[in-house]
Design an enzyme around this catalytic site. Sequence first.
Site, PDB file in Angstrom:
ATOM      1  N   LYS A 125      42.322  53.470   4.029  1.00 41.49           N
ATOM      2  CA  LYS A 125      43.404  52.893   3.217  1.00 41.49           C
ATOM      3  C   LYS A 125      43.099  53.058   1.729  1.00 41.49           C
ATOM      4  CE  LYS A 125      41.663  48.190   2.802  1.00 41.49           C
ATOM      5  NZ  LYS A 125      41.972  46.758   2.825  1.00 41.49           N
TER       6      LYS A 125
ATOM      7  N   ARG B  85      42.724  47.883  -6.640  1.00 36.34           N
ATOM      8  CA  ARG B  85      42.069  48.720  -7.642  1.00 36.34           C
ATOM      9  C   ARG B  85      42.243  50.212  -7.392  1.00 36.34           C
ATOM     10  NH1 ARG B  85      35.869  47.022  -6.761  1.00 36.34           N
ATOM     11  NH2 ARG B  85      36.897  45.078  -6.248  1.00 36.34           N
TER      12      ARG B  85
END
Length: 459
Positions: A282, A344
């Site tokens: 992911k 992030r």
Amino acid sequence: MGVISNSDSDGSVQNCINGLEEKLDELRGLLGKTNGDPLRIVSVGAGAWGSVFTALLQDTFGQFRDKVQIRIWRRPSKIVDKATAKHLFEVINSREDVLRRLIRRCAYLKYVEARLGDRTLFADEILKDGFCLNMIDTPICPLKVVTNLQEAVWDADIVVNGLPSTETREIFEEISKYWKERITVPVIISLAKGIEAALEPVPHIITPTKMIHQATGVPMENILYLGGPNIASEIYHKEYANARICGAEKWRKPLAKFLRQPHFIVWDNSDLVTHEVMGGLKNVYAIGAGMVAALTNESATSKSVYFAHCTSEMIFITHLLSEEPEKLAGPLLADTYVTLLKGRNAWYGQMLAKGELSPDMGDSIRGKGMIQGVSAVEAFFELLSQSSLNVLHPEENKPVAPVELCPILKTLYTILISREQSTKAILQALRDENLNDPRERIEIAQSHAFYRPSLLGQP
């Protein structure tokens, strides 16, 4: 409308405290703890999620000081630069509760001096006051910080791995030196998302739990992975979230019960492989999602096309790694969704596409920490490029390396690692010249004997 009396309220609070103490006592019993011997929980690594996870435990169980000791280790001497110190001062003064807490602890003055440049602050120092260097805007509770690794882990009952995957092996090899004389075996909960690729003796993948096992010799049944659809700062603000703790039944069920909170629901699952691999994947595809969002001015249509393609690649890759992988649905799909949406790695992709960062700057970014998707791109690409893993191309009817069926992964590699293309190449990867429906890639994975036990180092 009825009014809750003080006695009713006090009773509810007391029932809640009693319930927490019962959960703590139950786990203490499973770990063989006796009266006067506290349960020792240590988080290794103080990134955003590791710090928040530790703070959640501290907020929940820290009141039972005679029964549990919660600490966090981070490297010493990391300097907080002046710009960050100034921003930290603004955060402190915008939060009356934090301001009062620091004044009460006689700690406020050092932040005044740091803002003026008259004093240097260190990351471990501010963590003790409740500030994570990678998450300055979200104050957490004060934590017990240890900077000596041996002191932190030598007698720990539960170790939380809050390190990036790129640092996990190195630190746990160091930890293993301090555990040679141990009689009891610790339980380890890994939060790390990422992989290593090893090409000898056969190409295979090494996940963080495997790294820990190889480095320490701790049995795999005592090593678990915790992941879920969550953003660290939002979880600390008590946004409703859920997660899965994966591994052997011996520990995953009692730990799920121990970690579960009203706003943070933890389920347990046996499929460690799929969840840990998806945790790494992911982050890979989140970088691309950030690029697409920035390059298309947040086009919902473009982002949904990207989502369809990247999830089909993720499904294809997990079918190489696991004989019957957990379906990309429910919490697994939600975890992918939230990471592509915000986090992030997605932020990093956006900054690259906007030209505010470049791959040459490296994957450790001030104020964000390690962008773990970068190393995962390289690892997955290297692994899936090996000819020994060839699969039959569905249309060309010839053997090809698995990566040839993963155009987005290939493109991310040329942008981030080989630096052959600009971020705009990610949009071209979406425009599949063969007009293949992503569903076809999924059907290939599910209907062919693609599972490669060797990819996990299994015979």
